[in-house]
Design a protein around this motif. Sequence first.
Motif, short mmCIF file in Angstrom:
data_model
loop_
_atom_site.label_atom_id
_atom_site.label_comp_id
_atom_site.label_asym_id
_atom_site.label_seq_id
_atom_site.Cartn_x
_atom_site.Cartn_y
_atom_site.Cartn_z
N VAL A 12 -11.97 -4.13 -0.17
CA VAL A 12 -10.64 -4.01 0.42
C VAL A 12 -9.60 -4.57 -0.54
CG1 VAL A 12 -9.20 -4.57 2.42
CG2 VAL A 12 -11.66 -4.23 2.72
N SER A 13 -8.79 -3.66 -1.10
CA SER A 13 -7.67 -4.06 -1.96
C SER A 13 -6.41 -4.05 -1.11
CB SER A 13 -7.57 -3.11 -3.17
OG SER A 13 -6.51 -3.53 -4.02
N ALA A 14 -5.33 -3.47 -1.59
CA ALA A 14 -4.07 -3.42 -0.82
C ALA A 14 -3.33 -2.14 -1.17
CB ALA A 14 -3.19 -4.63 -1.17
N ILE A 15 -2.47 -1.71 -0.25
CA ILE A 15 -1.71 -0.48 -0.48
C ILE A 15 -0.87 -0.62 -1.76
CG2 ILE A 15 0.32 -1.17 0.90
CD1 ILE A 15 0.29 1.82 1.93
N ARG A 40 -7.39 0.74 0.80
CA ARG A 40 -6.03 0.28 0.51
C ARG A 40 -5.22 0.29 1.81
NH1 ARG A 40 -5.65 -0.05 -4.86
NH2 ARG A 40 -6.82 1.39 -6.18
N PRO A 41 -5.32 -0.77 2.61
CA PRO A 41 -4.61 -0.79 3.89
C PRO A 41 -3.14 -1.14 3.71
CG PRO A 41 -5.89 -2.79 3.64
CD PRO A 41 -6.15 -1.96 2.41
N ASN A 42 -2.32 -0.64 4.62
CA ASN A 42 -0.95 -1.10 4.73
C ASN A 42 -0.98 -2.54 5.27
OD1 ASN A 42 1.87 -0.94 4.63
ND2 ASN A 42 1.87 1.13 5.43
N GLY A 43 0.18 -3.15 5.47
CA GLY A 43 0.20 -4.53 5.97
C GLY A 43 -0.58 -4.69 7.26
N ASN A 81 -18.19 8.26 -3.26
CA ASN A 81 -17.04 7.56 -3.85
C ASN A 81 -15.72 8.04 -3.25
OD1 ASN A 81 -18.92 6.36 -5.46
ND2 ASN A 81 -18.44 7.53 -7.29
N LYS A 82 -14.91 7.08 -2.80
CA LYS A 82 -13.61 7.49 -2.27
C LYS A 82 -12.65 6.31 -2.28
CE LYS A 82 -13.05 8.28 2.16
NZ LYS A 82 -13.26 8.80 3.52
N GLU A 83 -11.36 6.65 -2.21
CA GLU A 83 -10.32 5.64 -2.03
C GLU A 83 -9.63 5.96 -0.71
OE1 GLU A 83 -8.01 4.28 -5.32
OE2 GLU A 83 -9.36 5.22 -6.77
N LEU A 84 -9.58 4.97 0.16
CA LEU A 84 -9.07 5.17 1.52
C LEU A 84 -7.76 4.41 1.68
CD1 LEU A 84 -9.70 6.12 4.52
CD2 LEU A 84 -10.84 3.92 4.80
N THR A 85 -6.64 5.14 1.64
CA THR A 85 -5.34 4.52 1.93
C THR A 85 -5.05 4.76 3.40
OG1 THR A 85 -4.59 4.91 -0.32
CG2 THR A 85 -2.89 4.49 1.31
N ILE A 116 4.30 4.05 3.39
CA ILE A 116 3.73 4.80 4.51
C ILE A 116 2.37 5.34 4.10
CG2 ILE A 116 4.05 6.71 6.14
CD1 ILE A 116 7.10 6.49 5.49
N ALA A 117 1.34 4.99 4.87
CA ALA A 117 -0.02 5.46 4.61
C ALA A 117 -0.42 6.45 5.70
CB ALA A 117 -0.97 4.26 4.61
#
Length: 290
Positions: free
Chosen positions: A112-115, A147-150, A197-201, A266-267
Amino acid sequence: MKHTNVLLAGATGYLGGFLLKVLIERKNQVVAIVRNPDSLQNDHENYLEIKQAQVTRPETLRDICKGIDTVISTVGITRQKDGLTYMDVDYQANINLLEEAKKADVKHFVYVSAIKGDKHRNLKILEAKEKFVDALKASGLHYTIVRPNGFFSDMKDFLEMAKSGRVYLFGSGQQKFNPIHGEDLARAIVATLDDGNKELTIGGPDVLSLNEISELALKTLNKPIKMLHLPDWSRKLTIWFLRTFTSVKTYGPIEFFLTLMAEDCIAPCFGTHHLEDFYQEEVKNSIEPK
């Protein structure tokens, strides 16, 4: 989703608590690593094993991934403390986990990173997170970068400000966000465990401007709607001043929030939890006798 053996790092944090709940609901076998075993109650002995380890100390992680299919790491800090830096925790502690995962032939590593982490690598918090993202992508393991929003928990800052009767914003306040509740994010993460493999925003279901978030906070506290919009140059000056005259321990989190709040964030929308309900719950809990 098939049941799997999951190692969860960061189980006692805001998101980690919800991930633990959802993983066990779905009948996964979970090994939760914690610094202090007393910080986590085990009501699910059939599904949960608690192991004492410190991700910043690799010798305590030896063979921790044996028999594990998936590692989920929410390890990271917003504020530097205990003498640990962002590089010590967000980067190096996760590298320690990744090394163990590679050794044990773990199939999938979720981080878990960040937006907008990849777009703002110059910020101290995101520099460390994205350095780890690079290492994970190069590791040969299947990965998911989240990459979650706040988080809703971050939005409590607006409630705190609103208690004084006025909310201070930089710029027009028209910048839009869709913050996400920890449980919604946990459900989205667990749903991806079988993916490659994926990136999830990802963000929550409601896209709100900073003005609207501030109004919600004030209304929830039954305060008149009073907002003070400070010129954007004062935001830039604040960041410059803090970077110049304070340590990264002080300016790291402020630099992060002030930079991201200056632009739309905005995600893709997901989830069923609404910020308005969260605020009402927070206020109710604060006035109920403990």
